[in-house]
Design an enzyme around this catalytic site. Structure first.
Site, short mmCIF file in Angstrom:
data_model
loop_
_atom_site.label_atom_id
_atom_site.label_comp_id
_atom_site.label_asym_id
_atom_site.label_seq_id
_atom_site.Cartn_x
_atom_site.Cartn_y
_atom_site.Cartn_z
N ASP A 15 36.37 125.90 51.45
CA ASP A 15 36.45 126.89 52.52
C ASP A 15 35.11 127.03 53.25
O ASP A 15 34.05 127.06 52.61
CB ASP A 15 36.83 128.24 51.89
CG ASP A 15 37.00 129.34 52.91
OD1 ASP A 15 37.95 129.25 53.71
OD2 ASP A 15 36.17 130.29 52.94
N GLU B 191 36.92 122.22 54.99
CA GLU B 191 37.31 123.02 56.15
C GLU B 191 36.10 123.13 57.09
O GLU B 191 35.16 123.87 56.82
CB GLU B 191 37.75 124.43 55.75
CG GLU B 191 38.41 125.13 56.92
CD GLU B 191 38.10 126.62 57.07
OE1 GLU B 191 38.84 127.30 57.81
OE2 GLU B 191 37.11 127.11 56.49
C1 NOJ Z 1 38.69 130.22 56.36
C2 NOJ Z 1 39.98 130.70 55.80
O1 NOJ Z 1 41.01 129.78 56.10
C3 NOJ Z 1 40.22 132.08 56.37
O2 NOJ Z 1 41.51 132.52 56.11
C4 NOJ Z 1 39.17 133.00 55.84
O3 NOJ Z 1 39.30 134.27 56.44
C5 NOJ Z 1 37.76 132.47 56.11
N1 NOJ Z 1 37.62 131.06 55.87
C6 NOJ Z 1 36.74 133.16 55.26
O4 NOJ Z 1 36.84 132.73 53.92
#
Ligand code: NOJ
Length: 471
Positions: free
Chosen positions: A185, A245
């Site tokens: 993430d 991500e």
């Molecule tokens: C990306 C995640 O997909 C999202 O849902 C989240 O709010 C943020 N990162 C923070 O972790």
């Protein structure tokens, strides 16, 4: 290292909303385990679970209080092991969401090890803005801490070796439990400018855009030094899968391959206008930028973005499914998109307005997600797995089976009429997608293998039709 993920299709499960086994209205691990046969029969190869860790749920699990446990709302570590074992029995891989950038502010570290977080001695030192809007610094007494997201999600200090070791131990914990990989993430956020320089204004900012977009996040994201950490993560993750991500431009995205991520998520379809030319250009640019040996991937929906069926409409959602599942590269499918679920206009709980795309999976005409009151309302229940009245699910199953025949083949753009996106996959397969509501000529002749209309096809492309041809 086996590269099973190249030919694989990933299925994102938003854990709170997939299946509830105990009637409390919130999805859980036992619920998912009970539905794994559905997932296998759909024809996908791997599931990615959104965070399962204990959390006060301010950001629905992305605010972690213990990285090595399961939130009691979702079950226990034993339930997690049972889920993984059953998935493996069915031939499905399990990918865990790993949240390294921040924790919850009620994580014990925040009080017991404040030095593991990013503090500044004094009031907020610069103009940095949080992704969710408002200042990214929170002043506490004489000092301030940085939070890329909510103020309840303080950022860890990844320049502190103790943080790195503790967070690598988290990976080891789950690797030992048998997970097949991680979706990392917010990777681009891990390092910030040590000089704390202001971010420059974004020249393309226009009123109506989120406040975060008013600045270019030059000093807060995607720093060059970050690639050292990417390489370290790679080393710890070892022979399992590293999905990253990273919302960055295509050229910068490619650096994450060099660092060692196998699947730096390619989100560009999410923000490209739904037009044949724009999408064609995107594919060409992305394909051309891939370094040697790098394998492409595509994402058309996730829990942070409006659902595809709402963005392009029900008819084009079928064409979109054909696009996602016939492009060269590993696709990630968002739960519910396979039946054409739409955004549900609801604003109940998420700080960033993302409830609409996170509503409960629609299993039956009565919902079928829970025996209790679902935590978010259902959408239009004429759309459901049991009835599949529009045969969206049937279309996905057909596409998922068909793509196995050409998953590894090369991509080549084909010349086509305005509004039609067409490409060949290898020597024998062509795909033609009519992104308009008008009939269009077919760009090539061939034997029809599949129409998005699930019938025998026509002489040309009908409105909103996509076809796969044997050429
Ligand atoms: C990306 C995640 O997909 C999202 O849902 C989240 O709010 C943020 N990162 C923070 O972790």
């Amino acid at each position: 290292m086996t590269e099973w993920w190249r030919d694989a299709v990933f299925y994102e499960i938003y854990v709170r909303s997939f299946a509830d086994s105990n009637g409390d209205g919130v999805g859980d691990l036992a619920g998912i385990t009970a539905r794994l046969e559905y997932v296998r029969d759909l024809g996908v190869d791997a599931i990615w679970l959104t965070p399962v860790y204990p959390s006060p749920q301010r950001d629905f699990g992305y605010d972690v209080t213990d990285h090595c446990d399961v939130d009691p709302r979702y079950g226990s570590l034993a339930d997690f092991d049972a889920l993984t074992a059953r998935a493996h029995e069915l031939g499905l891989r399990v990918i865990l969401d790993y949240v390294p950038n921040h924790t919850s502010d009620v994580h014990p570290w925040f009080t017991e090890h404040p030095d593991r977080y990013l503090w500044h001695d004094g009031p907020p030192p610069n103009n940095w803005v949080s992704v969710f809007g408002g200042p990214a610094w929170e002043q506490v007494g004489e000092r301030s801490y940085y939070h890329a997201y909510l103020r309840e999600q303080p950022d860890l200090d990844w320049r502190n070796p103790e943080v790195r070791e503790a967070m690598y131990d988290v990976l080891r914990f789950w690797l030992e439990r048998g997970v097949d990989g991680f979706r990392v993430d917010a990777l681009r956020q891990l390092l910030k400018d040590p000089q704390l320089r202001d971010n420059p204004p974004n020249p393309d900012f226009a009123p109506g855009m989120p406040e975060y977009d008013s600045l270019l996040p030059l000093h807060t994201t995607d720093l060059d030094e970050l690639q050292e950490i990417v390489a370290e993560l790679r080393a710890v993750i070892g022979d399992r899968l590293f999905i990253a991500e990273v919302y960055v431009e295509i050229e910068r995205l490619m650096r994450y391959y060099a660092g060692g991520a196998q699947m730096p998520f390619n989100f560009h379809l999410l923000s490209t206008p739904w037009e044949a030319e724009a999408i064609g250009d995107l594919i060409e640019r992305y394909e051309a930028a891939l370094p040697d040996g790098a394998w492409p991937n595509w994402v058309l929906g996730n829990h942070d973005r409006p659902r595809i069926a709402s963005r392009v409409g029900a008819a084009q959602a079928r064409v979109a499914a054909m696009l996602l599942l016939t492009l060269r590269g590993t696709p990630t499918l968002y739960y519910g998109d396979e039946i054409g679920m739409t955004d549900v206009p609801v604003q109940r709980s998420d700080p960033d307005g993302r409830d609409p795309e996170r509503t409960p999976m629609q299993w039956t005409r009565d919902g079928g997600f829970t025996t209790g009151e679902p935590w978010l309302p259902y959408g239009d229940l004429t759309i459901n797995v049991e009835d599949d009245p529009h045969s969206m699910l049937a279309l996905h199953r057909r596409l998922l089976a068909l793509r196995r025949g050409f998953a590894e083949e090369g991509y080549r753009t084909l010349h086509a009429a305005d509004g039609v996106l067409a490409y060949a996959r290898g020597e024998h397969t062509a795909v033609a997608l009519n992104l308009t509501g008008e009939p269009r000529p077919l760009p090539v002749g061939g034997e029809l293998l599949l129409s998005t209309h699930l019938d025998g096809g026509a002489r040309g492309l009908r409105a909103d039709e996509g076809v796969v041809l044997r050429i």
